[in-house]
Write a protein that holds these residues in place. Structure first.
Motif: not given
Length: 306
Positions: A62-70, A74-82, A180-184
């Motif tokens: 994630x660091x080397x590819x400079x992957x955005x962390x936005x 959205x991943x830590x919402x009540x709907x997706x986190x569980x 629906x989380x991004x791969x990495x």
């Protein structure tokens, strides 16, 4: 009316997905060769290091590819986190059972689980996503079920390995689809959720003097490698899945268990009874029925415009 040719960008994305999918399943196929090299480390210790070092590998990527962390918000919402938590524990259980199976000489049983998995995905698609089951899908599933029943008749001892691996990885894929989380990003969160348990177990091993990590450079290096090789095929699979038709992914799924089954018979020297062979034949016939329907749909989709 012929379907329009794919655009260069779409063709490139599909080629990338196909290459990633093939690579993922080939790595999974040959994975059983690694675990015997990690002995005397037990299944739980190997699992702990798979979690720890896969997290390190993904974080570095994630660091080397400079992957955005936005995506994290959205991943830590009540709907997706569980769903992400559920995915983490499902894949953790899958890893644990697979490690134990390989080091307990149940490689053939493990491969059966992954032969069943694509047909189980059809059932999960109907039950969870409301998909319609084709006649070929139903026929293939029933044949595979009959095969499992034949195997179970005289081989109860190892059948739980096959069914657990099929169910956990099937549910893992279904939960990942809903999350629906991004791969990495998805891999990072799954490993992070399991990390406290892995570190706690590793710490207990260190305190009791039972840790194999640090005992010698070879074992330590292989435990780190196990973590890297855990993250790599899951990342490749996550790249492939959204870029390929579902049927193509289903076909690729047979690469891994085919390699594992061959290794079980040759490298690990497992004996397969007559009833086990009979059940496997039914599972394979069910898989062929399913694959033929996939090829038919693919040809139909290419010949007819949407």
């Amino acid at each position: 009316m012929t379907a329009p040719a794919p655009t260069p960008d779409a063709a490139a994305e599909r080629s990338r997905g196909l290459a990633s999918g093939i690579a993922a399943y080939v790595i999974w196929g040959f994975f059983p060769l690694l675990f015997p090299l990690l002995k005397p480390a037990g299944a739980f210790e190997i699992l702990a290091h798979r979690i720890i070092w896969s997290l390190v590998a993904v974080a570095l990527a994630l660091v080397l590819l400079r992957h955005p962390w936005g995506w994290l918000r959205s991943a830590l919402t009540r709907e997706r986190l569980p769903r992400i938590v559920a995915a983490a524990f499902l894949v953790g259980l899958n890893w644990l059972v697979f490690i134990w199976a390989v080091n307990s000489n149940h490689v053939v049983e493990a491969s059966l689980g992954y032969f069943i998995n694509p047909l189980l995905n059809i059932v999960l698609g109907v039950l969870i996503f409301g998909e319609r089951m084709s006649r070929a899908g139903l026929a293939g599933t029933l044949l595979a079920t009959a095969g499992v029943a034949v195997i179970a008749w005289e081989n109860w001892a190892g059948l739980w390995v096959s069914l657990t691996l099929a169910l956990t990885f099937g549910l893992y894929g279904a939960v990942k689809k809903k999350a629906s989380a991004p791969p990495l990003g998805g891999l990072f969160l799954e490993s992070a959720i399991l990390l406290p348990f892995a570190l706690a177990y590793w710490g207990w091993l260190v305190v009791t003097g039972a840790s194999q990590f640090g005992a010698d450079a070879r074992t330590s290096g292989l435990l780190i490698l196990a973590g890297v090789l855990t993250a790599l095929p899951l990342w490749l699979f996550a790249i492939a899945a959204p870029r390929l038709p579902f049927g193509v992914v289903g076909i690729l799924q047979y690469l891994g268990p085919t390699i594992q089954f061959a290794l079980g018979l040759t490298v690990f020297g497992q004996h397969v009874s007559a009833s086990y062979w009979a059940g496997l034949v039914l599972v394979w016939v069910g898989s062929v029925v399913y694959l033929r329907s996939v090829f038919a749909r693919t040809r139909g989709g290419r010949a007819t415009a949407p």
